[in-house]
Design an enzyme around this catalytic site. Structure first.
Site, short mmCIF file in Angstrom:
data_model
loop_
_atom_site.label_atom_id
_atom_site.label_comp_id
_atom_site.label_asym_id
_atom_site.label_seq_id
_atom_site.Cartn_x
_atom_site.Cartn_y
_atom_site.Cartn_z
N TYR A 93 32.23 42.99 90.41
CA TYR A 93 31.77 43.11 89.02
C TYR A 93 31.46 44.57 88.65
O TYR A 93 30.56 44.83 87.85
CB TYR A 93 30.55 42.22 88.80
CG TYR A 93 30.91 40.75 88.57
CD1 TYR A 93 31.95 40.38 87.71
CD2 TYR A 93 30.21 39.74 89.19
CE1 TYR A 93 32.28 39.05 87.50
CE2 TYR A 93 30.53 38.39 88.98
CZ TYR A 93 31.56 38.07 88.13
OH TYR A 93 31.89 36.75 87.90
N ARG B 106 35.72 25.99 80.39
CA ARG B 106 34.38 26.47 80.05
C ARG B 106 33.80 25.67 78.88
O ARG B 106 32.60 25.40 78.84
CB ARG B 106 34.42 27.97 79.74
CG ARG B 106 34.58 28.82 80.99
CD ARG B 106 34.92 30.25 80.69
NE ARG B 106 34.79 31.12 81.86
CZ ARG B 106 35.23 32.36 81.91
NH1 ARG B 106 35.84 32.91 80.86
NH2 ARG B 106 35.06 33.09 83.01
N ASN C 151 29.39 29.99 83.43
CA ASN C 151 30.66 29.62 82.79
C ASN C 151 31.72 29.13 83.78
O ASN C 151 32.91 29.32 83.59
CB ASN C 151 31.17 30.79 81.94
CG ASN C 151 31.44 32.02 82.76
OD1 ASN C 151 31.30 32.01 83.98
ND2 ASN C 151 31.83 33.10 82.09
N HIS D 28 35.45 32.23 87.59
CA HIS D 28 36.08 33.52 87.34
C HIS D 28 37.58 33.37 87.55
O HIS D 28 38.00 32.63 88.45
CB HIS D 28 35.55 34.57 88.33
CG HIS D 28 36.42 35.79 88.40
ND1 HIS D 28 36.31 36.84 87.52
CD2 HIS D 28 37.46 36.09 89.23
CE1 HIS D 28 37.23 37.75 87.82
NE2 HIS D 28 37.94 37.32 88.85
P1 ADP Z 1 35.15 37.09 82.27
O1 ADP Z 1 34.51 36.42 83.48
O2 ADP Z 1 35.43 36.09 81.17
O3 ADP Z 1 36.35 37.92 82.61
P2 ADP Z 1 33.48 39.50 82.07
O4 ADP Z 1 34.33 40.12 83.13
O5 ADP Z 1 33.24 40.26 80.83
O6 ADP Z 1 34.03 38.06 81.64
O7 ADP Z 1 32.05 39.19 82.68
C1 ADP Z 1 31.89 38.78 84.02
C2 ADP Z 1 30.86 37.66 84.08
O8 ADP Z 1 29.58 38.17 83.74
C3 ADP Z 1 31.09 36.52 83.08
O9 ADP Z 1 32.04 35.58 83.54
C4 ADP Z 1 29.71 35.93 82.95
O10 ADP Z 1 29.39 35.08 84.04
C5 ADP Z 1 28.83 37.20 83.03
N1 ADP Z 1 28.52 37.73 81.69
C6 ADP Z 1 29.35 38.37 80.83
N2 ADP Z 1 28.72 38.74 79.70
C7 ADP Z 1 27.42 38.33 79.85
C8 ADP Z 1 26.24 38.41 79.03
N3 ADP Z 1 26.26 39.00 77.83
N4 ADP Z 1 25.10 37.86 79.51
C9 ADP Z 1 25.06 37.26 80.73
N5 ADP Z 1 26.13 37.17 81.56
C10 ADP Z 1 27.30 37.69 81.12
#
Ligand code: ADP
Length: 145
Positions: free
Chosen positions: A49, A102, A112, A115
């Protein structure tokens, strides 16, 4: 044929949704190439992350991702990277349409369910992050019944 990396998150594991999520992928005809359960530590999550590590919500995400074991899946199929992202729906579960993973099983933006790699390039990086080469399998999909 592409392969993508999926992580089933703690809300999926503790909510007993792993089978239902995997079924959605199998129903598309995607092939399971790898599957393992493990606990993510801080350094692995920091790497995975990195793009959100400076966000104020990252500590909460880190604690969430450490709150139960995860299941990593390597899933293969035509255009699988984009198709799995479409099956998941948008990041925020509360905005994800019904019919998406989701939208049907997720609770919040953080909780959610799963990943999935967002590009083919990241899929290649992420598959190496979670699987050793010998943990990814190639086999025929045409077994006789
Ligand atoms: P994705 O998983 O849809 O690719 P991102 O890479 O932007 O999304 O974010 C990684 C993960 O961080 C998300 O799947 C979610 O679990 C968490 N996340 C993202 N934005 C937020 C937020 N505003 N508040 C809390 N957790 C978040």
């Amino acid at each position: 044929m592409q392969t993508t990396l999926i992580l089933l998150k703690p809300d999926c594991i503790t909510g007993h949704k792993a089978g239902e999520v995997l079924k959605r992928f199998e129903d598309q005809g995607f092939q399971i190439r790898g599957c393992k359960m493990f606990r993510a530590d801080a350094s692995l999550l920091q790497e995975h992350y990195a793009h959100i590590a400076s966000k104020p919500f990252f500590p909460e995400v880190e604690n969430f991702m450490k709150s139960s074991p995860l299941i990593a899946l390597a899933i293969a199929g035509d255009n699988v990277v984009e198709r799995v992202r479409d099956l998941l729906g948008p990041t925020d579960s509360t905005k994800a349409p019904k019919g998406t993973i989701r939208g049907d099983f997720g609770v919040t933006v953080m909780q959610n369910i799963a990943h999935a790699s967002d590009t083919l390039e990241n899929a290649s990086i992420e598959l190496k992050r979670f699987f050793k080469p010998e943990e990814l399998f190639d086999y025929s999909m045409t077994l006789s019944k």
